[in-house]
Structures are given as C-alpha cells and as structure tokens.
Design a protein around this motif. Structure first.
Motif, PDB file in Angstrom:
ATOM      1  N   ILE A   1      88.033  60.145  45.382  1.00 23.90           N
ATOM      2  CA  ILE A   1      88.803  58.921  45.625  1.00 23.90           C
ATOM      3  C   ILE A   1      90.300  59.228  45.550  1.00 23.90           C
ATOM      4  CG2 ILE A   1      89.366  56.614  44.739  1.00 23.90           C
ATOM      5  CD1 ILE A   1      86.463  56.431  43.717  1.00 23.90           C
ATOM      6  N   ALA A   2      90.669  60.000  44.521  1.00 25.42           N
ATOM      7  CA  ALA A   2      92.078  60.355  44.351  1.00 25.42           C
ATOM      8  C   ALA A   2      92.595  61.112  45.581  1.00 25.42           C
ATOM      9  CB  ALA A   2      92.257  61.199  43.093  1.00 25.42           C
ATOM     10  N   GLU A   3      91.792  62.049  46.065  1.00 24.00           N
ATOM     11  CA  GLU A   3      92.171  62.834  47.240  1.00 24.00           C
ATOM     12  C   GLU A   3      92.314  61.937  48.474  1.00 24.00           C
ATOM     13  OE1 GLU A   3      89.771  66.392  48.642  1.00 24.00           O
ATOM     14  OE2 GLU A   3      90.080  66.834  46.506  1.00 24.00           O
ATOM     15  N   ASP A   4      91.272  61.109  48.701  1.00 23.90           N
ATOM     16  CA  ASP A   4      91.284  60.229  49.875  1.00 23.90           C
ATOM     17  C   ASP A   4      92.477  59.278  49.874  1.00 23.90           C
ATOM     18  OD1 ASP A   4      88.982  61.433  50.610  1.00 23.90           O
ATOM     19  OD2 ASP A   4      87.652  59.732  50.204  1.00 23.90           O
ATOM     20  N   MET A   5      92.817  58.780  48.678  1.00 20.97           N
ATOM     21  CA  MET A   5      93.880  57.780  48.609  1.00 20.97           C
ATOM     22  C   MET A   5      95.254  58.420  48.408  1.00 20.97           C
ATOM     23  SD  MET A   5      91.991  54.810  46.331  1.00 20.97           S
ATOM     24  CE  MET A   5      93.158  53.488  46.627  1.00 20.97           C
ATOM     25  N   GLY A   6      95.270  59.744  48.192  1.00 17.88           N
ATOM     26  CA  GLY A   6      96.534  60.434  47.984  1.00 17.88           C
ATOM     27  C   GLY A   6      97.235  60.032  46.694  1.00 17.88           C
ATOM     28  N   ILE A   7      96.448  59.775  45.633  1.00 20.17           N
ATOM     29  CA  ILE A   7      97.033  59.427  44.337  1.00 20.17           C
ATOM     30  C   ILE A   7      96.458  60.356  43.266  1.00 20.17           C
ATOM     31  CG2 ILE A   7      97.491  56.996  44.884  1.00 20.17           C
ATOM     32  CD1 ILE A   7      94.842  56.266  43.574  1.00 20.17           C
ATOM     33  N   PRO A   8      97.156  60.509  42.121  1.00 13.65           N
ATOM     34  CA  PRO A   8      96.630  61.382  41.064  1.00 13.65           C
ATOM     35  C   PRO A   8      95.340  60.827  40.459  1.00 13.65           C
ATOM     36  CG  PRO A   8      98.938  60.789  40.662  1.00 13.65           C
ATOM     37  CD  PRO A   8      98.444  59.922  41.763  1.00 13.65           C
ATOM     38  N   LEU A   9      94.505  61.740  39.955  1.00 20.11           N
ATOM     39  CA  LEU A   9      93.244  61.355  39.318  1.00 20.11           C
ATOM     40  C   LEU A   9      93.479  60.359  38.184  1.00 20.11           C
ATOM     41  CD1 LEU A   9      90.178  61.772  39.026  1.00 20.11           C
ATOM     42  CD2 LEU A   9      90.649  63.773  37.618  1.00 20.11           C
ATOM     43  N   GLY A  10      94.541  60.583  37.403  1.00 22.17           N
ATOM     44  CA  GLY A  10      94.860  59.687  36.293  1.00 22.17           C
ATOM     45  C   GLY A  10      95.085  58.248  36.760  1.00 22.17           C
ATOM     46  N   THR A  11      95.648  58.102  37.967  1.00 22.24           N
ATOM     47  CA  THR A  11      95.894  56.760  38.508  1.00 22.24           C
ATOM     48  C   THR A  11      94.578  56.075  38.874  1.00 22.24           C
ATOM     49  OG1 THR A  11      97.959  57.628  39.408  1.00 22.24           O
ATOM     50  CG2 THR A  11      97.250  55.476  40.223  1.00 22.24           C
ATOM     51  N   VAL A  12      93.634  56.844  39.409  1.00 21.23           N
ATOM     52  CA  VAL A  12      92.319  56.282  39.719  1.00 21.23           C
ATOM     53  C   VAL A  12      91.688  55.741  38.437  1.00 21.23           C
ATOM     54  CG1 VAL A  12      89.972  56.826  40.485  1.00 21.23           C
ATOM     55  CG2 VAL A  12      91.924  57.779  41.706  1.00 21.23           C
ATOM     56  N   LYS A  13      91.737  56.568  37.380  1.00 23.71           N
ATOM     57  CA  LYS A  13      91.107  56.154  36.114  1.00 23.71           C
ATOM     58  C   LYS A  13      91.816  54.940  35.519  1.00 23.71           C
ATOM     59  CE  LYS A  13      88.885  60.454  35.043  1.00 23.71           C
ATOM     60  NZ  LYS A  13      88.590  61.528  34.122  1.00 23.71           N
ATOM     61  N   SER A  14      93.149  54.911  35.617  1.00 24.82           N
ATOM     62  CA  SER A  14      93.849  53.773  35.015  1.00 24.82           C
ATOM     63  C   SER A  14      93.603  52.496  35.825  1.00 24.82           C
ATOM     64  CB  SER A  14      95.337  54.060  34.814  1.00 24.82           C
ATOM     65  OG  SER A  14      95.994  54.117  36.042  1.00 24.82           O
ATOM     66  N   ARG A  15      93.429  52.622  37.149  1.00 24.42           N
ATOM     67  CA  ARG A  15      93.109  51.425  37.948  1.00 24.42           C
ATOM     68  C   ARG A  15      91.737  50.873  37.579  1.00 24.42           C
ATOM     69  NH1 ARG A  15      95.457  52.859  43.990  1.00 24.42           N
ATOM     70  NH2 ARG A  15      97.643  52.891  43.345  1.00 24.42           N
ATOM     71  N   ILE A  16      90.781  51.777  37.328  1.00 24.90           N
ATOM     72  CA  ILE A  16      89.446  51.340  36.912  1.00 24.90           C
ATOM     73  C   ILE A  16      89.541  50.604  35.564  1.00 24.90           C
ATOM     74  CG2 ILE A  16      87.201  52.162  36.068  1.00 24.90           C
ATOM     75  CD1 ILE A  16      87.380  54.400  38.196  1.00 24.90           C
ATOM     76  N   ARG A  17      90.308  51.199  34.658  1.00 21.21           N
ATOM     77  CA  ARG A  17      90.434  50.588  33.335  1.00 21.21           C
ATOM     78  C   ARG A  17      91.128  49.221  33.421  1.00 21.21           C
ATOM     79  NH1 ARG A  17      94.251  51.249  30.125  1.00 21.21           N
ATOM     80  NH2 ARG A  17      95.034  53.094  31.172  1.00 21.21           N
ATOM     81  N   LEU A  18      92.213  49.139  34.190  1.00 24.97           N
ATOM     82  CA  LEU A  18      92.940  47.870  34.333  1.00 24.97           C
ATOM     83  C   LEU A  18      92.052  46.793  34.954  1.00 24.97           C
ATOM     84  CD1 LEU A  18      96.407  49.200  35.568  1.00 24.97           C
ATOM     85  CD2 LEU A  18      95.957  48.025  33.382  1.00 24.97           C
TER      86      LEU A  18
ATOM     87  N   ASP B   1      89.499  45.690  32.371  1.00 26.72           N
ATOM     88  CA  ASP B   1      90.152  44.888  31.329  1.00 26.72           C
ATOM     89  C   ASP B   1      90.278  43.445  31.811  1.00 26.72           C
ATOM     90  OD1 ASP B   1      90.431  46.814  29.457  1.00 26.72           O
ATOM     91  OD2 ASP B   1      92.531  47.310  29.901  1.00 26.72           O
ATOM     92  N   LYS B   2      90.688  43.294  33.056  1.00 27.80           N
ATOM     93  CA  LYS B   2      90.902  41.965  33.622  1.00 27.80           C
ATOM     94  C   LYS B   2      89.578  41.203  33.757  1.00 27.80           C
ATOM     95  CE  LYS B   2      94.304  40.136  36.733  1.00 27.80           C
ATOM     96  NZ  LYS B   2      95.337  40.498  37.718  1.00 27.80           N
ATOM     97  N   LEU B   3      88.556  41.900  34.236  1.00 31.30           N
ATOM     98  CA  LEU B   3      87.259  41.249  34.421  1.00 31.30           C
ATOM     99  C   LEU B   3      86.657  40.849  33.076  1.00 31.30           C
ATOM    100  CD1 LEU B   3      85.731  43.483  37.260  1.00 31.30           C
ATOM    101  CD2 LEU B   3      86.811  41.245  37.467  1.00 31.30           C
ATOM    102  N   ARG B   4      86.833  41.728  32.073  1.00 28.43           N
ATOM    103  CA  ARG B   4      86.294  41.396  30.743  1.00 28.43           C
ATOM    104  C   ARG B   4      87.024  40.210  30.134  1.00 28.43           C
ATOM    105  NH1 ARG B   4      84.974  47.120  30.136  1.00 28.43           N
ATOM    106  NH2 ARG B   4      87.115  47.611  29.639  1.00 28.43           N
TER     107      ARG B   4
END
Ligand SMILES: [Zn+2]
Ligand SMILES: [Zn+2]
Lengths: 193, 227
Positions: free
Chosen positions: A163-180, A183-186
């Motif tokens: 996903i990080a490769e496809d979207m051209g963003i760092p892996l850490g950003t993928v993980k933080s987007r999942i967490r954010l 958090d919102k859904l919870r």
C-alpha cells in the motif's frame, strides 16, 4: 441521517432492513427476502472477489458460493447482535482465503481455556444494529486518505508495504492512517451509550 | 489476569482482512482467545469492513439469469432443509467453565496437547523449544521455554517478531510481559528479553523464516550463472 456522499447513493437498504431480511431467510426460509439480499450483496461480493482474483469467472463462482453459504447459514445469524454486512464480509473473506488454499487460525469460543468476556450480555445485545448504523455514519466522516488505506487493506488484500509503495507514502504513514481511522471509529462506537 | 500488551491496529487489521499469513495469525488468534478486549476491537474492524462493503460500488448489478442460477443452486442444497432445525450456536453453547489448562486453541491443536504432554528439545543453556509446523513458508513458529532469570536464547533476529507469553513472564527493558501479553518487535529493534526470576517462561515465538538470507544469495548468484 445524512446521505450526502455520492458514493452512498446506491445504498437503499438500512442495516435494520437488512437484518430483518436475513432473519426472514433464516427463520422462514423466505425466497423473496433472499432475492433482495442477493440483489444487494451479490454485486458487492462479486467486485470484492474480483479485486483479488482479477478473474471474472472465478469471482462469479466465489460470489455464488458466498451467497449459497449465506442461504445455508442464515439461521445462525443473531439479529440481536446483527450487523449483516460485517457477517457477509467475514463469509466472503473466509471463502476467498480457502480459494487460495491458505490457512487462517481462529480462536474457539467453546475451548475451556478460552477467556470469556465478562461484559454483561445486555450490553452486547442490541448493539449490533446500532453499531452498523454508527459505523456507516462514521465511515462517511473519515478523511479520504484514511478511507483509501482501509479500502486497499480490506479489499485488495494488499500488505501495508505494498500500500505504501502504491500510494507513494512511507510505511509509517500507512500505519498511522490505520490507527487514526480506527481511533475515530472506536470513538463513534463508544459514544452510543 | 490483566493483559497489558495488545495487538496493534495495523496487525489486527491485517488479521481482520484475511491478509495475514498462517504463522503470524496463529499468535494473533491465540492472543484473541485470552483477550476479550481485542476481540471487541476485531468485531469493530469487521464492522468497518462491512460498512465499506455497503459503500463499495458494484459496477454491474446482478441480472435475472444470475438470480435464476442462484435459485437453482439453493434449491438443491442438502443443508437448506436441515438448517431450519438448527439453533444458533450462540444460544446453544454453554459458557465454558474456567479451567486449569494453559494453552488455548488454536495453538493447542498445533502442538497436539497442553503443556503437560509436550516433548521439549534442549536448546542449550537450560532453554527448550518445540518447532511448530505450519503451511506458511514466510514464518518460523516455535514454543520456547526459558529458565527463570535467563535471557531468551539465540536472540538475534531480522524482521518482524511476535512473542506471546503463555506462562511465567519476561522483562524487556522497562516492560513486563506476562500471560496473554503480546510483544510485537520490528527487525531493527535490539533487545534482550529475559525471563523473570520467579519461574520459567513459556512463550510462542513467531519470526520471519530464515530462508530470506539464502534466497538473497540465490538472487546474487543468478545473474552470474544465467539461470
Ligand atoms: Zn488484547
Ligand atoms: Zn526479539
């Protein structure tokens, strides 16, 4: 309830209606109710299958198989806890895993070593349908970049580094987007009481 | 039992989506068996997937002939008739009583029994291990028994590592990991997990399979050999 998002335009059945339909299939073996469910979920399951398989014929077969399982297992659906879409997603996911001959170990609620939830049953009951409503609404309010990551992870079965490769963003950003996003859904789910 | 170290959102989501391979999933599912809180988080994630499912735009609606095909198929399902008589398993299942068992499912089936039936192999320096066979070439899965007060042996690893404590406890820096706790470590983490003094520690350890290194060599040699 607002229905502003254009992507939600084809959504003409509420979680409550879907739950009542599936209950009619399970309890009364209603063919009419099943046809409505088939027309609603069939296309969704088919495009879910096509995302991974990239094979229209296989996707069609896996869709038919999923909907057959829905018909056969409908009696096991518990309307008190019911979130029909989540329930059908898990059936489709499991069949997709089987189709690729992979294994996904699961816990067993009847295992004596299993640690049961001590939350009062009353708290758990009747939350399912509410959850489905709340999740639909909360999903509409997610920023598009978070929604995009969730979609890719759930439906493309892409690894986080892909996903990080496809979207051209760092892996850490993928993980933080999942967490954010979660958090919102919870927070949305906790606000129900 | 209070669990303090849980499955991260990214890992749990991989499991929820069906994307996590068997070895990692075994550690996740065994933690879930011990942790009602993470099971609720999993429910929420599957709920989110369901909401996305509603949102997925289906390009082609099903046709009349799709429905005729479906109808014909369910008409000859042998399960359809008997299914009516079945009760939902939720209502039928009695609440399991607490037991003295140590290893929950799904791990127990992989091992073929609970801790009292296991055949340990010495690993040196008082530690023992059991290799767990899976169909997953991506991971190496082992049950480890670390003597009280000793460090986890052979502990240089590259890539991801999941460690789930089943009995006893270990310390890693300032963190204490006890029954049910899951440690998620990245490859670049240098650490020395050490069993606490009071008792031996039994834990499930999932690491990336060491095959990676040899495949690297093959890749380096390939152009030379023109394979
Ligand atoms: Zn947990
Ligand atoms: Zn480590």
């Amino acid at each position: 309830m607002k229905r502003t998002d254009r992507q939600f335009a084809d959504q003409d059945l509420s979680p409550m209606e879907l739950s009542n339909l599936l209950t009619a299939v399970g309890q009364d073996r209603s063919i009419e109710a099943f046809e409505t469910i088939f027309r609603y979920y069939g296309p969704r399951v088919r495009s879910f299958m096509a995302m991974k398989t990239r094979d229209a014929q296989l996707a069609e077969e896996l869709m038919q198989e999923t909907m057959t399982a829905v018909w056969n297992k409908a009696v096991q659906f518990d309307p008190a806890r019911g979130n029909v879409s989540a329930w059908i997603f898990t059936i489709a996911r499991n069949l997709r895993i089987d189709a690729f001959r992979r294994k996904r170990p699961v816990f067993d609620e009847n295992d004596p070593v299993f640690v049961a939830d001590n939350a009062p049953a009353a708290d758990v009951e009747l939350e399912g349908r509410q959850d489905a409503e709340l999740l639909r609404e909360a999903m509409e309010s997610l920023p598009p970049e978070q929604l995009d990551v969730l979609k890719r992870a759930f439906f493309d079965e892409a690894s986080h580094s892909t996903i990080a490769e496809d979207m051209g963003i760092p892996l850490g950003t993928v993980k933080s987007r999942i967490r954010l996003a979660f958090d919102k859904l919870r927070t949305a789910l906790e606000g129900r009481r | 039992m209070t669990i303090n170290h849980h499955i991260s959102d990214a890992l749990l989501m991989d499991y929820a989506s069906g994307n996590l391979s068997e070895g990692w999933s075994l550690a996740v599912a065994t933690h879930l068996a011990l942790c009602p809180g993470c099971r609720r988080r999993l429910d929420a994630m599957e709920g989110a997937a369901g909401a996305l499912f509603d949102k997925l735009i289906a390009r082609e609606p099903v046709t009349g002939s799709d429905w005729e095909k479906m109808k014909a198929r369910i008409a000859c399902e042998p399960g359809a008739v008997t299914a009516v008589a079945e009760k939902p398993p939720v209502a039928a299942a009695p609440k399991p009583a607490r037991s003295a068992g140590v290893i929950p499912e799904p791990l127990r089936s992989y091992l073929g029994g609970d801790v009292d039936t296991l055949k340990w192999r010495a690993l040196g320096r008082g530690a023992y291990q059991i290799r767990i066979e899976t169909g997953d070439p991506e991971t190496q899965v082992r049950l480890l028994k670390i003597p009280a007060g000793r460090p986890v042996p052979e502990h240089t690893h590259e890539g991801r590592e999941l460690t789930l404590v089943l009995s006893g406890s270990f310390r890693d820096g300032n963190d204490l990991f006890a029954r049910g706790d899951l440690e998620e470590a990245d490859g670049d983490l240098l650490h020395t997990p050490t069993a606490t003094e009071d008792e031996d520690c039994i834990c499930l350890a999932v690491t990336e399979a060491p095959l990676k290194f040899s495949s690297w060599i093959v890749r380096l040699i390939q152009p030379v050999l023109k394979i």
